[in-house]
Design an enzyme around this catalytic site. Structure first.
Site, PDB file in Angstrom:
ATOM      1  CG  ASN A   1      -2.029   1.317   1.436  1.00 47.09           C
ATOM      2  OD1 ASN A   1      -1.841   2.136   0.577  1.00 47.09           O
ATOM      3  ND2 ASN A   1      -2.787   0.792   2.085  1.00 47.09           N
TER       4      ASN A   1
ATOM      5  NE  ARG B   1      -6.049   2.491  -0.795  1.00 49.14           N
ATOM      6  CZ  ARG B   1      -5.558   3.795  -0.218  1.00 49.14           C
ATOM      7  NH1 ARG B   1      -4.262   4.036   0.066  1.00 49.14           N
ATOM      8  NH2 ARG B   1      -6.585   4.346  -0.248  1.00 49.14           N
TER       9      ARG B   1
END
Length: 387
Positions: free
Chosen positions: A8, A89
């Site tokens: 992420n 992500r």
């Protein structure tokens, strides 16, 4: 036995999780960590595993070096097993992606064209993908999109009242935080599997904040729109804003594109309103009037959006608080719910202070659920590996 890595990426940080997967045993979280101060001369890496904490100074590091360092620190704990898949992500999937996708050069090119829609997020997400492809050339790379969950929104919540040609060009209400909403709706189904048609509003409250109306497990309406600026005020982002303000700033303040972008993304929200901090913990601890006013506006906007989202799904049965503020601030939860008996919301102060799973006493079930976007990503990678 194989390992899955989730990434992420932000502009100056890279959060990661390591999962072990084997046939019939599901996913097991083995480690979490973060690389901070990417782009500076003193980047640091942290690994947390089985109650232990390891940290390393990386010196000057970009995203590519950060991914290499993650591999170096995790490899000794993997018992020689490979990293079979990496999940990323990715904030914006546009209209193309309503579910996770195995990434390749063509998809990366399509995602790069969406950079103008998420200028502070998308470039760093894609930098991490390219770095992972270089460091793990044999691993399956899977993109998980924050906008995908909201592709089920009806047309009226997907569009703006602009000439229709702009909708066709992709100027739409995409919504964000979809990985969090995906996890929360899954948890609600796990907790109460017989209730598949609940009318739910989920409040993802953190440095980035949004709310989503969910009916039958599908997104019906979201507070965020074309970019991650709309809706609720956030740590440093403005939230809802009359577009006429921007016209005024251009015409009367002489501001250009970059100045306005910097203002709206980095100098507004709780930081701009308070002049103190974008951290809710600091504002709650402050005795200054500006801190109280920033909190009051934050709560006001949540309550106002709660009413609108309830109307969008024709009633309310469940309200969920998640995200860093939603999960940890009893003060904010209490202020949001105060005086909402007319909507069926009543909470127990003691349960709220304790952060209990259910804090309500009224008709509407009010829950506090710790969201887990990384697990959603890991599940998508696991599914891709099994396909």
């Amino acid at each position: 036995m194989k390992y899955i890595l989730t990434l992420n990426a932000g502009s100056s940080s890279l959060k990661y999780s390591v999962y072990r997967t084997q046939a019939g045993a599901g996913l097991e979280l083995r480690a979490v960590g973060q690389v901070d101060r990417i782009g500076s001369e003193n980047a640091t890496l942290i690994l947390k595993r089985e109650g232990e904490r390891d940290s390393r100074e990386l010196g000057e590091a970009d995203h590519a070096r950060a991914v290499e360092a993650i591999l170096e620190i995790c490899e000794p704990h993997m018992q020689g097993a490979p990293v079979a898949g990496i999940g990323h992500r990715i904030v914006h999937g546009g209209t193309l992606f309503d579910k996770p996708a195995v990434l390749n050069s063509d998809i990366l090119s399509a995602l790069h064209r969406l950079v103008p829609l998420a200028p502070l997020h998308q470039p760093h997400n894609l930098s991490a993908v390219r770095a992972a492809m270089s460091s793990f050339p044999d691993a399956v790379q899977v993109g998980c999109f924050d906008t995908a969950f909201h592709r089920s929104q009806p047309w009226v919540d997907d569009t703006f009242a602009l000439p229709r040609e702009y909708y066709d060009k992709g100027i739409r209400r995409y919504g964000f935080h979809g990985l969090s909403y995906d996890y929360i709706t899954g948890e609600l189904d796990r907790i109460d599997p017989d209730d598949h048609h609940r009318k739910t509003v989920v409040a993802h409250l953190g440095n980035g904040a949004s709310m989503c109306a969910v009916k039958g497990g599908k997104s019906v309406a979201s507070t965020m729109g074309f970019t991650a600026l709309d809706g609720l005020p956030m740590g440093t982002r403005c939230g809802q804003l009359d577009p006429g303000v921007l016209l005024y700033m251009i015409a009367q303040e002489g501001m250009g594109h970059n100045q306005i972008r910097d203002l709206l993304y980095t100098k507004c929200g709780l930081l701009g309103l308070s002049g103190i901090s974008n951290d809710m913990r600091e504002l709650e601890a402050s005795t200054r009037r500006e801190a109280k006013e920033a909190i009051d506006y934050y709560v006001f906007r949540i309550r106002r959006e709660l009413g609108g989202l309830t109307a969008a799904i024709g009633g309310l049965e469940t309200l969920v608080f998640c995200g860093g503020i939603g999960e940890n601030s009893a003060t904010i939860r209490g202020k949001v719910c105060e005086g909402m008996e007319w909507l069926g919301i009543e909470i127990d102060p003691g349960l709220n202070a304790a952060g209990a799973g259910i804090i309500s006493t009224g008709r509407v079930t009010v829950r506090v659920i710790k969201t887990d976007e990384e697990l959603v990503i890991a599940r998508a990678v696991d599914a891709a590996l099994a396909a």
